[in-house]
Design an enzyme around this catalytic site. Structure first.
Site, PDB file in Angstrom:
ATOM      1  N   GLY A  12     -67.986 -11.310  66.364  1.00 49.73           N
ATOM      2  CA  GLY A  12     -68.222 -12.721  66.654  1.00 49.73           C
ATOM      3  C   GLY A  12     -67.575 -13.243  67.917  1.00 49.73           C
ATOM      4  N   ASN A  14     -68.788 -13.494  70.933  1.00 50.54           N
ATOM      5  CA  ASN A  14     -69.695 -14.401  71.655  1.00 50.54           C
ATOM      6  C   ASN A  14     -69.803 -15.745  70.926  1.00 50.54           C
ATOM      7  OD1 ASN A  14     -71.098 -13.320  74.159  1.00 50.54           O
ATOM      8  ND2 ASN A  14     -71.209 -11.551  72.786  1.00 50.54           N
ATOM      9  N   MET A  89     -77.327  -8.284  64.027  1.00 56.66           N
ATOM     10  CA  MET A  89     -77.894  -6.946  64.165  1.00 56.66           C
ATOM     11  C   MET A  89     -79.056  -6.702  63.194  1.00 56.66           C
ATOM     12  SD  MET A  89     -76.208  -6.157  66.735  1.00 56.66           S
ATOM     13  CE  MET A  89     -76.392  -4.416  67.123  1.00 56.66           C
ATOM     14  N   ARG A  90     -79.812  -7.746  62.901  1.00 55.81           N
ATOM     15  CA  ARG A  90     -80.932  -7.625  61.983  1.00 55.81           C
ATOM     16  C   ARG A  90     -82.152  -8.247  62.655  1.00 55.81           C
ATOM     17  NH1 ARG A  90     -80.648  -6.562  56.722  1.00 55.81           N
ATOM     18  NH2 ARG A  90     -78.381  -6.478  56.825  1.00 55.81           N
ATOM     19  N   LEU A  92     -85.291 -10.426  62.922  1.00 58.17           N
ATOM     20  CA  LEU A  92     -85.915 -11.551  62.229  1.00 58.17           C
ATOM     21  C   LEU A  92     -87.412 -11.269  62.117  1.00 58.17           C
ATOM     22  CD1 LEU A  92     -84.018 -14.370  64.136  1.00 58.17           C
ATOM     23  CD2 LEU A  92     -83.720 -13.768  61.715  1.00 58.17           C
ATOM     24  N   ASN A 106     -80.996 -15.057  72.324  1.00 53.99           N
ATOM     25  CA  ASN A 106     -80.194 -13.880  71.974  1.00 53.99           C
ATOM     26  C   ASN A 106     -79.439 -13.422  73.210  1.00 53.99           C
ATOM     27  OD1 ASN A 106     -79.279 -11.603  70.426  1.00 53.99           O
ATOM     28  ND2 ASN A 106     -80.790 -10.336  71.503  1.00 53.99           N
ATOM     29  N   HIS A 108     -78.046  -9.919  74.907  1.00 55.16           N
ATOM     30  CA  HIS A 108     -78.252  -8.476  74.800  1.00 55.16           C
ATOM     31  C   HIS A 108     -77.430  -7.787  75.890  1.00 55.16           C
ATOM     32  CE1 HIS A 108     -80.288  -4.772  73.771  1.00 55.16           C
ATOM     33  NE2 HIS A 108     -80.473  -4.560  75.062  1.00 55.16           N
ATOM     34  N   SER A 135     -77.907  -9.937  79.284  1.00 48.91           N
ATOM     35  CA  SER A 135     -79.012 -10.881  79.452  1.00 48.91           C
ATOM     36  C   SER A 135     -79.039 -11.848  78.283  1.00 48.91           C
ATOM     37  CB  SER A 135     -80.360 -10.141  79.463  1.00 48.91           C
ATOM     38  OG  SER A 135     -80.377  -9.094  80.409  1.00 48.91           O
ATOM     39  N   ASP A 144     -86.162  -7.690  71.909  1.00 50.46           N
ATOM     40  CA  ASP A 144     -85.536  -7.809  73.232  1.00 50.46           C
ATOM     41  C   ASP A 144     -86.553  -7.976  74.366  1.00 50.46           C
ATOM     42  OD1 ASP A 144     -83.077  -7.467  71.987  1.00 50.46           O
ATOM     43  OD2 ASP A 144     -83.095  -5.303  72.258  1.00 50.46           O
ATOM     44  N   GLU A 173     -70.478 -11.524  79.196  1.00 51.80           N
ATOM     45  CA  GLU A 173     -71.248 -12.184  78.133  1.00 51.80           C
ATOM     46  C   GLU A 173     -70.608 -13.513  77.765  1.00 51.80           C
ATOM     47  OE1 GLU A 173     -72.445  -9.760  74.745  1.00 51.80           O
ATOM     48  OE2 GLU A 173     -72.132  -7.924  75.874  1.00 51.80           O
TER      49      GLU A 173
HETATM   50  C1  GAR Z   1     -72.338  -8.070  72.037  1.00 51.64           C
HETATM   51  O1  GAR Z   1     -72.003  -7.162  73.057  1.00 51.64           O
HETATM   52  C2  GAR Z   1     -73.813  -8.390  72.062  1.00 51.64           C
HETATM   53  O2  GAR Z   1     -74.344  -8.443  73.362  1.00 51.64           O
HETATM   54  C3  GAR Z   1     -74.367  -7.222  71.303  1.00 51.64           C
HETATM   55  O3  GAR Z   1     -73.458  -6.980  70.259  1.00 51.64           O
HETATM   56  C4  GAR Z   1     -72.165  -7.415  70.663  1.00 51.64           C
HETATM   57  C5  GAR Z   1     -71.643  -8.380  69.651  1.00 51.64           C
HETATM   58  O4  GAR Z   1     -70.297  -8.683  69.884  1.00 51.64           O
HETATM   59  N1  GAR Z   1     -75.674  -7.506  70.807  1.00 51.64           N
HETATM   60  C6  GAR Z   1     -76.609  -6.593  70.577  1.00 51.64           C
HETATM   61  O5  GAR Z   1     -76.426  -5.408  70.773  1.00 51.64           O
HETATM   62  C7  GAR Z   1     -77.915  -7.132  70.064  1.00 51.64           C
HETATM   63  N2  GAR Z   1     -78.846  -6.063  69.843  1.00 51.64           N
HETATM   64  P1  GAR Z   1     -69.643  -9.977  69.269  1.00 51.64           P
HETATM   65  O6  GAR Z   1     -69.920  -9.956  67.764  1.00 51.64           O
HETATM   66  O7  GAR Z   1     -68.182  -9.840  69.555  1.00 51.64           O
HETATM   67  O8  GAR Z   1     -70.263 -11.157  69.931  1.00 51.64           O
END
Ligand code: GAR
Length: 187
Positions: A12, A14, A89-90, A92, A106, A108, A135, A144, A173
């Site tokens: 979490g 981000n 990570m699911r 929709l 989102n 990525h 992105s 994506d 990010e």
């Molecule tokens: C982040 O790096 C995000 O960009 C990536 O997972 C991480 C989550 O970190 N997202 C994906 O790979 C989406 N397919 P966080 O829980 O610390 O934000």
């Protein structure tokens, strides 16, 4: 201020950067819900401590449509106008995405359209890329593939592992997502 629901599955970080940005003076948005498909997600405990309403239910044993309806109930009750996926990570369903089309973002960890899906940093290193990044994009039914709203770059350095590169990109990010989300909500 625009109301935003954030969906997470884990750490979490981000989400934390979005909540922190939302609390800055004259921020354009407010985080009204943090929802996780993993009730034990580390980010959820933090959100609770911050006083952000949370939805914390596992979809295990529940039909996908029913589970998504439960999340959607919580989102509608929160008054959110937009949904920010942050390490959710699911996938929709197309039906869910259709109901929120143009209102789900989102983040990525690649410079889309490169490296959709998983293991983005390992793939960037294996390809010999000199530059990696992240992105923020609109979510469509296709993984994506929605419109890219903003990107940030980070160099790939000699000796990088997927983990060291992920750390460098993650810092970007945390800067990119709050800025792009605010711009998106203001447009
Ligand atoms: C982040 O790096 C995000 O960009 C990536 O997972 C991480 C989550 O970190 N997202 C994906 O790979 C989406 N397919 P966080 O829980 O610390 O934000």
């Amino acid at each position: 201020r625009a109301r935003v629901a954030i969906l997470i599955s884990g750490r979490g970080s981000n989400m934390m950067s979005l909540v922190a940005a939302s609390r800055a003076a004259n921020s354009g948005f407010e985080v009204v819900l943090v929802a996780s498909d993993k009730p034990e997600a580390a980010g959820l405990a933090w959100a609770r401590e911050q006083g952000v309403p949370v939805f914390a239910h596992s979809p295990r044993g529940i039909p996908k449509a029913e589970y998504e309806a439960a999340i959607e109930d919580a989102i509608r009750q929160s008054g959110a106008e937009a949904i920010a996926l942050a390490g959710y990570m699911r996938l929709l369903s197309p039906e869910f995405v259709g109901r929120w089309e143009g209102r789900i973002l989102n983040i990525h960890p690649s410079l889309l359209p490169k490296y959709k899906g998983l293991d983005t940093h390992a793939r960037a290193i294996a390809a010999g890329d000199a530059v990696a990044g992240c992105s923020v994009h609109l979510v469509t039914a296709e993984l994506d593939a929605g419109e890219v709203l903003g990107q940030a770059e980070a160099p790939v350095l000699p000796g990088d592992t997927p983990e060291s590169l992920a750390d460098r990109v993650l810092k970007e990010e945390h800067r990119l997502y709050p800025r792009v989300l605010a711009e998106f909500l203001a447009r």
